[in-house]
Design an enzyme around this catalytic site. Structure first.
Site, PDB file in Angstrom:
ATOM      1  N   ARG A   1       0.824  -1.199   0.000  1.00 18.58           N
ATOM      2  CA  ARG A   1       0.000   0.000   0.000  1.00 18.58           C
ATOM      3  C   ARG A   1       0.864   1.257   0.000  1.00 18.58           C
ATOM      4  O   ARG A   1       2.059   1.206   0.292  1.00 18.58           O
ATOM      5  CB  ARG A   1      -0.947   0.014   1.195  1.00 18.58           C
TER       6      ARG A   1
ATOM      7  N   GLU B   1       4.875   0.641   1.428  1.00 15.70           N
ATOM      8  CA  GLU B   1       5.145  -0.402   2.423  1.00 15.70           C
ATOM      9  C   GLU B   1       5.476  -1.725   1.729  1.00 15.70           C
ATOM     10  O   GLU B   1       4.671  -2.237   0.950  1.00 15.70           O
ATOM     11  CB  GLU B   1       3.942  -0.568   3.354  1.00 15.70           C
TER      12      GLU B   1
ATOM     13  N   TYR C   1      -0.792  -9.779  17.858  1.00 14.67           N
ATOM     14  CA  TYR C   1      -1.109  -8.525  17.188  1.00 14.67           C
ATOM     15  C   TYR C   1      -2.194  -7.812  17.988  1.00 14.67           C
ATOM     16  O   TYR C   1      -3.267  -8.352  18.221  1.00 14.67           O
ATOM     17  CB  TYR C   1      -1.599  -8.756  15.752  1.00 14.67           C
TER      18      TYR C   1
END
Length: 365
Positions: A280, A300, A348
């Site tokens: 992205r 990225e 995460y």
């Protein structure tokens, strides 16, 4: 030499919240950080008058009113709503998958048409027990959505073919049958005006912080400085990888200052073809509705993590989860040390959950 109640390893969100709460309860803290700045991966830096998210886009969102009120003590938040778009070849689609996406993909208008299209594709595949991520995704969204918006992006993110990834990585893929581009469905959402670093500065105000200090370079000496340790680094690194190395994915950021006011018209644009090497492009000014003459973008590039590099998110497959459980048992025997955060817990976490976990830990003081 000073002695402290708490040595906090890592000046990111978890460590800063814990330090703030500890200080409120009259405890002395020393925060150490191996990087040359505070704020960990939520670090923002001003470039060309724009608050740049140096380690990827961070959009604060939560349904927990207590957490929302907590962060609003330290910064004023704007009304930013995350509405990313995805580019596949020369086609542009709205995310998350919603009626705008389906209308563009199939030239339809109604939720019923979209549901029928997806159901027909799923039925034609005849997948009863998904054996891998590809089959799992196909069984959830059908072939068109999978091929254009899931497959390439996922393969870049994980560095593996979808057929070689376990099915459980994708438990669900949300399909919305409304014309709603709001990516998150949480009640509260926004970006701190002036960047996330200001929040961490407020949390750490009046607390001793030492930057450019790697805990493991002086571990024995540092451990003697405090009664307790809050460790937010990699759990396997703490134990010198004695049981093996946990896997992570990392991200490389390619930043560029452009001599134009508006490059892509949106903060987040995903590139879902595998042939495009980045996942992205972030255009940072749009997070704060900026009108600066120039703009800053970041591409990225996900990649495999190697020891010594900065880990970003854990690979929570079966093998790594089992290894983490073994490290967790070792951690439980460390009476002086509290392990926290995404690296300490090999998990995460969204930002609100990091704050929630840090507050829970601080309640035990």
């Amino acid at each position: 030499m000073n002695h402290y109640d708490y040595l906090i390893v890592g000046a990111g969100l978890y460590g800063a919240v814990f330090a703030y709460e500890a200080r409120k309860k009259g405890k002395s803290c020393l925060v150490i950080e191996k990087r040359n700045h505070i704020a960990g991966n939520v670090f923002t830096k001003e470039i060309e008058g724009i608050q740049v998210h140096e380690y990827g886009a961070h959009i604060f969102h939560t349904s927990n009113k207590k957490i929302w009120e907590y962060v609003n003590q330290f910064a004023e938040f704007n009304q930013y709503i995350n509405s990313p778009v995805a580019i596949y070849k020369d086609e542009l689609y709205n995310l998350p998958f919603n009626m705008n996406t389906f209308s563009k993909m199939w030239n339809i208008r109604t939720p019923q048409e979209a549901k029928e299209k997806i159901a027909k594709q799923i039925a034609n595949l005849s997948i009863t027990e998904p054996k891998n991520l590809e089959e799992q995704a196909l069984s959830l969204v059908g072939r068109d959505v999978y091929e254009k918006l899931v497959k390439g992006y996922t393969e870049k993110q994980w560095g593996r073919d979808c057929k070689d990834l376990p099915a459980f990585i994708i438990k669900r893929l949300p399909l919305r049958f409304t014309y709603d581009n709001n990516y998150f469905q949480d009640r509260y959402q926004g970006i701190p005006i002036g960047g996330y670093t200001t929040i961490i500065e407020q949390l750490l105000k009046g607390i001793e912080v030492r930057l450019n200090l790697d805990y493991f370079s002086k571990k024995e000496e540092l451990d003697k400085l405090a009664n307790h340790i809050v460790y937010t680094g990699q759990i396997d690194r703490y134990f010198d990888y004695c049981l093996g190395v946990l896997e992570y994915r990392m991200v490389r950021f390619e930043q560029e200052i452009l001599d134009c006011e508006n490059y892509q018209g949106n903060a987040v644009v995903n590139y879902t073809e595998r042939e495009v090497p980045y996942t992205r492009i972030i255009e940072h000014k749009h997070f704060e509705f900026g009108k600066q003459a120039k703009t800053v973008i970041s591409r990225e590039y996900p990649s495999e993590w190697k020891k010594g590099e900065e880990p970003y998110y854990p690979v929570n497959d079966k093998k790594n989860s089992e290894l983490f459980e073994k490290y967790q048992k070792l951690a439980e025997k460390e009476t002086k040390v509290l392990f926290g955060g995404r690296l300490g817990e090999y998990r995460y976490y969204d930002m609100d959950k990091v704050i929630e976990q840090a507050l829970k830990a601080a309640e035990t003081i």
